[in-house]
Design a protein around this motif. Structure first.
Motif, mmCIF file in Angstrom:
data_model
loop_
_atom_site.group_PDB
_atom_site.id
_atom_site.type_symbol
_atom_site.label_atom_id
_atom_site.label_comp_id
_atom_site.label_asym_id
_atom_site.label_seq_id
_atom_site.Cartn_x
_atom_site.Cartn_y
_atom_site.Cartn_z
ATOM 1 N N LYS A 143 0.837 -1.213 0.000
ATOM 2 C CA LYS A 143 0.000 0.000 0.000
ATOM 3 C C LYS A 143 0.868 1.259 0.000
ATOM 4 O O LYS A 143 0.649 2.192 0.782
ATOM 5 C CB LYS A 143 -0.965 -0.013 1.177
ATOM 6 C CG LYS A 143 -1.974 -1.134 1.114
ATOM 7 C CD LYS A 143 -2.903 -1.094 2.304
ATOM 8 C CE LYS A 143 -4.040 -2.074 2.177
ATOM 9 N NZ LYS A 143 -3.718 -3.449 2.330
ATOM 10 N N MET A 144 1.862 1.270 -0.892
ATOM 11 C CA MET A 144 2.789 2.394 -0.982
ATOM 12 C C MET A 144 2.648 3.053 -2.360
ATOM 13 O O MET A 144 2.628 2.364 -3.372
ATOM 14 C CB MET A 144 4.226 1.930 -0.763
ATOM 15 C CG MET A 144 5.208 3.078 -0.601
ATOM 16 S SD MET A 144 6.888 2.548 -0.214
ATOM 17 C CE MET A 144 6.685 1.779 1.366
ATOM 18 N N SER A 145 2.558 4.363 -2.354
ATOM 19 C CA SER A 145 2.436 5.105 -3.608
ATOM 20 C C SER A 145 3.811 5.323 -4.239
ATOM 21 O O SER A 145 4.847 5.169 -3.586
ATOM 22 C CB SER A 145 1.783 6.465 -3.359
ATOM 23 O OG SER A 145 2.684 7.312 -2.649
ATOM 24 N N LEU A 146 3.791 5.680 -5.500
ATOM 25 C CA LEU A 146 5.026 5.975 -6.223
ATOM 26 C C LEU A 146 5.745 7.156 -5.569
ATOM 27 O O LEU A 146 6.967 7.133 -5.419
ATOM 28 C CB LEU A 146 4.704 6.276 -7.693
ATOM 29 C CG LEU A 146 5.808 6.083 -8.710
ATOM 30 C CD1 LEU A 146 6.273 4.649 -8.742
ATOM 31 C CD2 LEU A 146 5.336 6.503 -10.082
ATOM 32 N N ASN A 147 4.978 8.160 -5.150
ATOM 33 C CA ASN A 147 5.570 9.330 -4.489
ATOM 34 C C ASN A 147 6.255 8.947 -3.184
ATOM 35 O O ASN A 147 7.364 9.392 -2.893
ATOM 36 C CB ASN A 147 4.510 10.394 -4.212
ATOM 37 C CG ASN A 147 4.093 11.134 -5.447
ATOM 38 O OD1 ASN A 147 4.880 11.309 -6.371
ATOM 39 N ND2 ASN A 147 2.846 11.565 -5.487
ATOM 40 N N GLU A 148 5.596 8.116 -2.387
ATOM 41 C CA GLU A 148 6.150 7.699 -1.095
ATOM 42 C C GLU A 148 7.430 6.881 -1.295
ATOM 43 O O GLU A 148 8.426 7.103 -0.606
ATOM 44 C CB GLU A 148 5.116 6.885 -0.325
ATOM 45 C CG GLU A 148 5.519 6.547 1.078
ATOM 46 C CD GLU A 148 4.457 5.758 1.832
ATOM 47 O OE1 GLU A 148 4.769 5.298 2.940
ATOM 48 O OE2 GLU A 148 3.336 5.593 1.313
ATOM 49 N N LEU A 149 7.398 5.950 -2.242
ATOM 50 C CA LEU A 149 8.581 5.136 -2.508
ATOM 51 C C LEU A 149 9.714 6.005 -3.036
ATOM 52 O O LEU A 149 10.864 5.833 -2.640
ATOM 53 C CB LEU A 149 8.253 4.016 -3.500
ATOM 54 C CG LEU A 149 9.387 3.042 -3.785
ATOM 55 C CD1 LEU A 149 9.845 2.338 -2.511
ATOM 56 C CD2 LEU A 149 8.955 2.026 -4.840
ATOM 57 N N SER A 150 9.387 6.954 -3.882
ATOM 58 C CA SER A 150 10.386 7.867 -4.434
ATOM 59 C C SER A 150 11.110 8.618 -3.321
ATOM 60 O O SER A 150 12.336 8.760 -3.351
ATOM 61 C CB SER A 150 9.707 8.862 -5.384
ATOM 62 O OG SER A 150 10.607 9.856 -5.793
ATOM 63 N N GLU A 151 10.371 9.078 -2.336
ATOM 64 C CA GLU A 151 10.965 9.803 -1.206
ATOM 65 C C GLU A 151 11.827 8.883 -0.347
ATOM 66 O O GLU A 151 12.919 9.259 0.072
ATOM 67 C CB GLU A 151 9.873 10.445 -0.357
ATOM 68 C CG GLU A 151 9.194 11.613 -1.039
ATOM 69 C CD GLU A 151 8.013 12.150 -0.249
ATOM 70 O OE1 GLU A 151 7.829 11.758 0.925
ATOM 71 O OE2 GLU A 151 7.256 12.966 -0.811
ATOM 72 N N LEU B 234 11.374 2.307 -14.239
ATOM 73 C CA LEU B 234 11.612 0.983 -13.662
ATOM 74 C C LEU B 234 10.298 0.224 -13.494
ATOM 75 O O LEU B 234 10.180 -0.950 -13.860
ATOM 76 C CB LEU B 234 12.318 1.128 -12.314
ATOM 77 C CG LEU B 234 12.662 -0.157 -11.587
ATOM 78 C CD1 LEU B 234 13.612 -1.014 -12.418
ATOM 79 C CD2 LEU B 234 13.288 0.160 -10.244
ATOM 80 N N LYS B 235 9.292 0.901 -12.991
ATOM 81 C CA LYS B 235 7.994 0.279 -12.729
ATOM 82 C C LYS B 235 7.343 -0.242 -14.003
ATOM 83 O O LYS B 235 6.717 -1.303 -13.999
ATOM 84 C CB LYS B 235 7.077 1.293 -12.046
ATOM 85 C CG LYS B 235 5.733 0.770 -11.671
ATOM 86 C CD LYS B 235 4.910 1.847 -11.005
ATOM 87 C CE LYS B 235 3.443 1.538 -11.125
ATOM 88 N NZ LYS B 235 2.596 2.657 -10.897
ATOM 89 N N THR B 236 7.494 0.478 -15.100
ATOM 90 C CA THR B 236 6.868 0.067 -16.362
ATOM 91 C C THR B 236 7.694 -0.957 -17.128
ATOM 92 O O THR B 236 7.282 -1.417 -18.186
ATOM 93 C CB THR B 236 6.617 1.282 -17.268
ATOM 94 O OG1 THR B 236 7.853 1.948 -17.521
ATOM 95 C CG2 THR B 236 5.618 2.234 -16.652
ATOM 96 N N GLY B 237 8.868 -1.312 -16.592
ATOM 97 C CA GLY B 237 9.697 -2.318 -17.244
ATOM 98 C C GLY B 237 10.517 -1.793 -18.403
ATOM 99 O O GLY B 237 11.060 -2.568 -19.190
ATOM 100 N N LYS B 238 10.631 -0.475 -18.524
ATOM 101 C CA LYS B 238 11.378 0.124 -19.627
ATOM 102 C C LYS B 238 12.846 0.368 -19.287
ATOM 103 O O LYS B 238 13.613 0.762 -20.141
ATOM 104 C CB LYS B 238 10.721 1.436 -20.049
ATOM 105 C CG LYS B 238 9.343 1.237 -20.631
ATOM 106 C CD LYS B 238 8.715 2.534 -21.034
ATOM 107 C CE LYS B 238 7.321 2.276 -21.600
ATOM 108 N NZ LYS B 238 6.636 3.514 -21.933
ATOM 109 N N ALA B 239 13.225 0.113 -18.041
ATOM 110 C CA ALA B 239 14.616 0.327 -17.624
ATOM 111 C C ALA B 239 15.514 -0.737 -18.246
ATOM 112 O O ALA B 239 15.128 -1.894 -18.389
ATOM 113 C CB ALA B 239 14.720 0.270 -16.103
ATOM 114 N N LYS B 240 16.712 -0.329 -18.617
ATOM 115 C CA LYS B 240 17.692 -1.253 -19.194
ATOM 116 C C LYS B 240 18.653 -1.782 -18.131
ATOM 117 O O LYS B 240 19.333 -2.770 -18.353
ATOM 118 C CB LYS B 240 18.495 -0.554 -20.302
ATOM 119 C CG LYS B 240 17.654 -0.087 -21.464
ATOM 120 C CD LYS B 240 17.062 -1.270 -22.198
ATOM 121 C CE LYS B 240 16.219 -0.800 -23.366
ATOM 122 N NZ LYS B 240 15.462 -1.872 -23.967
#
Length: 73
Positions: free
Chosen positions: A15-23, A35-41
């Motif tokens: 139950k963690m938002s992208l904003n919270e994880l980013s911080e 990274l979340k969308t799988g586009k990271a190399k």
């Protein structure tokens, strides 16, 4: 790409938002989104470690190896 990123699944479980994880991880929203969308190399081990600490999980909870369609041909 045969590596599947399950970051969104773990974020939902915690139950963690992208904003919270980013911080917590000190990574930009843009890079976390890539990274979340799988586009990271690539991902640094230090970043992976920080995400695992923030989400209280193992790297295998976030990353999965999927079969490549071309490999079976």
């Amino acid at each position: 790409m045969p590596i599947i990123v399950n970051l969104d699944v773990m974020m939902a479980k915690r139950k963690m938002s992208l904003n919270e994880l980013s911080e917590k991880v000190d990574i930009t929203l843009a890079n976390l989104s890539i990274l979340k969308t799988g586009k990271a190399k690539a991902i640094r081990f230090s970043t992976l470690e920080a995400i695992c600490k923030a989400l209280d999980c193992q790297p295998g909870d976030l990353l999965e190896f999927g079969a490549d369609e071309r490999a079976s041909s």
